[in-house]
Write a protein that holds these residues in place. Structure first.
Motif, PDB file in Angstrom:
ATOM      1  N   PRO A 172       0.817  -1.219   0.000  1.00 22.06           N
ATOM      2  CA  PRO A 172       0.000   0.000   0.000  1.00 22.06           C
ATOM      3  C   PRO A 172       0.852   1.271   0.000  1.00 22.06           C
ATOM      4  CG  PRO A 172       0.046  -0.990   2.181  1.00 22.06           C
ATOM      5  CD  PRO A 172       0.703  -1.974   1.254  1.00 22.06           C
ATOM      6  N   ASN A 173       0.227   2.348  -0.400  1.00 21.86           N
ATOM      7  CA  ASN A 173       0.908   3.640  -0.409  1.00 21.86           C
ATOM      8  C   ASN A 173       0.939   4.237   0.994  1.00 21.86           C
ATOM      9  OD1 ASN A 173       1.330   3.707  -3.240  1.00 21.86           O
ATOM     10  ND2 ASN A 173      -0.788   4.359  -3.542  1.00 21.86           N
ATOM     11  N   PRO A 174       2.016   4.928   1.319  1.00 20.48           N
ATOM     12  CA  PRO A 174       2.052   5.616   2.615  1.00 20.48           C
ATOM     13  C   PRO A 174       1.105   6.809   2.632  1.00 20.48           C
ATOM     14  CG  PRO A 174       4.004   6.158   1.325  1.00 20.48           C
ATOM     15  CD  PRO A 174       3.261   5.099   0.554  1.00 20.48           C
ATOM     16  N   VAL A 175       0.694   7.193   3.828  1.00 20.99           N
ATOM     17  CA  VAL A 175      -0.189   8.341   4.006  1.00 20.99           C
ATOM     18  C   VAL A 175       0.540   9.468   4.731  1.00 20.99           C
ATOM     19  CG1 VAL A 175      -2.344   9.163   5.053  1.00 20.99           C
ATOM     20  CG2 VAL A 175      -2.235   6.873   4.034  1.00 20.99           C
ATOM     21  N   GLN A 176       1.025   9.167   5.923  1.00 21.40           N
ATOM     22  CA  GLN A 176       1.733  10.148   6.747  1.00 21.40           C
ATOM     23  C   GLN A 176       2.558   9.374   7.767  1.00 21.40           C
ATOM     24  OE1 GLN A 176      -0.873  12.953   8.636  1.00 21.40           O
ATOM     25  NE2 GLN A 176       0.705  13.759  10.001  1.00 21.40           N
ATOM     26  N   PRO A 177       3.798   9.740   7.999  1.00 19.46           N
ATOM     27  CA  PRO A 177       4.627   8.971   8.926  1.00 19.46           C
ATOM     28  C   PRO A 177       4.026   8.888  10.326  1.00 19.46           C
ATOM     29  CG  PRO A 177       5.988  10.454   7.626  1.00 19.46           C
ATOM     30  CD  PRO A 177       4.563  10.817   7.338  1.00 19.46           C
ATOM     31  N   VAL A 178       4.107   7.699  10.917  1.00 21.28           N
ATOM     32  CA  VAL A 178       3.755   7.512  12.323  1.00 21.28           C
ATOM     33  C   VAL A 178       4.968   7.917  13.155  1.00 21.28           C
ATOM     34  CG1 VAL A 178       3.139   5.836  14.104  1.00 21.28           C
ATOM     35  CG2 VAL A 178       2.148   5.636  11.812  1.00 21.28           C
ATOM     36  N   THR A 179       4.729   8.664  14.217  1.00 23.65           N
ATOM     37  CA  THR A 179       5.821   9.118  15.074  1.00 23.65           C
ATOM     38  C   THR A 179       5.566   8.705  16.511  1.00 23.65           C
ATOM     39  OG1 THR A 179       4.847  11.258  15.671  1.00 23.65           O
ATOM     40  CG2 THR A 179       6.053  11.144  13.581  1.00 23.65           C
ATOM     41  N   ASP A 180       6.604   8.822  17.342  1.00 27.71           N
ATOM     42  CA  ASP A 180       6.455   8.509  18.762  1.00 27.71           C
ATOM     43  C   ASP A 180       5.458   9.445  19.433  1.00 27.71           C
ATOM     44  OD1 ASP A 180       8.280   6.439  18.623  1.00 27.71           O
ATOM     45  OD2 ASP A 180       9.992   7.699  19.159  1.00 27.71           O
ATOM     46  N   ALA A 181       5.253  10.608  18.870  1.00 24.84           N
ATOM     47  CA  ALA A 181       4.355  11.590  19.475  1.00 24.84           C
ATOM     48  C   ALA A 181       2.888  11.363  19.124  1.00 24.84           C
ATOM     49  CB  ALA A 181       4.772  13.001  19.060  1.00 24.84           C
ATOM     50  N   ASP A 182       2.617  10.755  17.954  1.00 23.68           N
ATOM     51  CA  ASP A 182       1.215  10.688  17.516  1.00 23.68           C
ATOM     52  C   ASP A 182       0.745   9.278  17.182  1.00 23.68           C
ATOM     53  OD1 ASP A 182       2.408  10.079  15.094  1.00 23.68           O
ATOM     54  OD2 ASP A 182       1.670  11.838  14.025  1.00 23.68           O
ATOM     55  N   TRP A 183       1.464   8.246  17.608  1.00 26.88           N
ATOM     56  CA  TRP A 183       1.123   6.883  17.189  1.00 26.88           C
ATOM     57  C   TRP A 183      -0.270   6.459  17.635  1.00 26.88           C
ATOM     58  CZ3 TRP A 183      -0.024   3.377  20.980  1.00 26.88           C
ATOM     59  CH2 TRP A 183       0.504   3.585  22.265  1.00 26.88           C
TER      60      TRP A 183
END
Length: 337
Positions: A62-73
């Protein structure tokens, strides 16, 4: 009877598969679990042949949407549209820290949601952990990233269950699970109508006792398939393979996570039992008494992904009733052609 494939075939197969997505439509991509099962059971030479048969079922990554981060997972948890983002997140995490550290951090975060995608994400994670315990290398680390990423993307908790009286044993408690009925055959719709399950092992907190009870649950659910698998030959496999995936991960997890893992595994196994229980069991005797190696060969010749995975779990249980359950899945399931 488990082996660590040193031929490289498993790792080659995983590399092939990591260009594919974790699902096909709303169905899970079972290939990573199956190739690991085959390699673990001495059938590495058949891995690519089986994968060639399964390949038409694979879909593009699948295509990425937006990076997952430690702040917003937390905001991305349970969002299947973010599957690529989650896999990328765990790829980065596993490049920075030892895999057991990442697993220990994320296991309690993901455990409440192991019911998503018919428990396939936790099953895939259990296979990935077993592969890594055999040998640590880049394809197997990548497979754990894909498994954990899929689990995070399909994270689905089950809450608000009413506790019913259980029984002392796992087998008797599975017998006490009330069947539920849903208008839709879809797994999410059936799961939504599970409202009450029996208590079992709810007071266990000692890690060693938790392992023993989890082993008991895997045995009971595997045995039960022989007499109840006709309720739904595919979905009832997960009543055994999901808790077994959890059991396989225990040695790579901190001991304080063993009891919570038992409790989540029981709820998963009982919920699947409730959703697909037949009206009545049937007496079942296998057509022949076969060795474990012969049962594996029959499962491979049949080819269905759930047959192979249940056979893998049956070999972990290791007794005649478990092997009978594996043979029953061969009889009930449609072969892969």
């Amino acid at each position: 009877m488990t082996t660590n494939d040193t031929s490289g075939r498993l790792d080659e197969a995983l590399e092939r598969l990591h260009t594919s997505g974790p699902e096909r439509g709303r169905l899970s991509n079972h290939a990573p679990m199956v190739v690991e099962s085959l390699a673990a059971r001495g059938q590495a030479a058949a891995v690519h042949r089986w994968l060639d048969l399964y390949r038409p079922r694979l879909e593009e990554f699948p295509n990425p949407v937006q990076p997952v981060t430690d702040a917003d997972w937390r905001a991305a948890l349970g969002d299947i549209r973010r599957a690529a983002d989650w896999i990328a997140y765990f790829t980065r995490a596993l490049a920075e820290r030892p895999w057991r550290e990442v697993l220990a951090l994320w296991w309690p975060r993901l455990l409440p949601g192991l019911y998503g995608a018919a428990t396939h994400p936790v099953i895939r994670a259990g296979h990935a952990v077993r592969a890594l315990e055999g040998q640590e290398n880049a394809p197997r680390i990548a497979e754990l990233a894909h498994a954990l990423g899929y689990w995070a993307a399909r994270h689905r908790p089950v809450t608000g269950l009413t506790e019913l009286p259980g029984a002392p044993t796992a087998a008797a408690s599975l017998d006490a699970v009330p069947a539920v009925h849903a208008e839709s055959p879809a797994y999410p719709d059936r799961l939504a109508v599970v409202r009450a399950l029996p208590r079992w092992a709810e007071d266990v907190s000692d890690p060693d006792t938790a392992r023993a009870r989890l082993t008991e649950l895997v045995r009971a659910a595997t045995h039960r398939y022989a007499t109840h698998g006709h309720g739904e030959e595919t979905m009832l496999v997960h009543a055994a393979t999901a808790p077994n995936a959890v059991l396989r991960a225990l040695d790579s997890l901190p001991r304080e996570l063993w009891a919570p893992s038992l409790h989540a595994a029981w709820t998963a196994s009982a919920a699947v039992t409730a959703m697909y229980a037949p009206d009545e069991p049937v007496a079942y005797e296998p057509p022949a008494r076969l060795t474990a190696e012969e049962v594996v060969e029959r499962a491979l010749a049949h080819g269905d992904e759930h047959v192979i995975k249940l056979t893998d779990t049956a070999l972990d249980v290791g007794d005649e009733r478990a092997l009978a359950a594996a043979l029953r899945s061969v009889e009930l399931s449609r072969p892969l052609v």
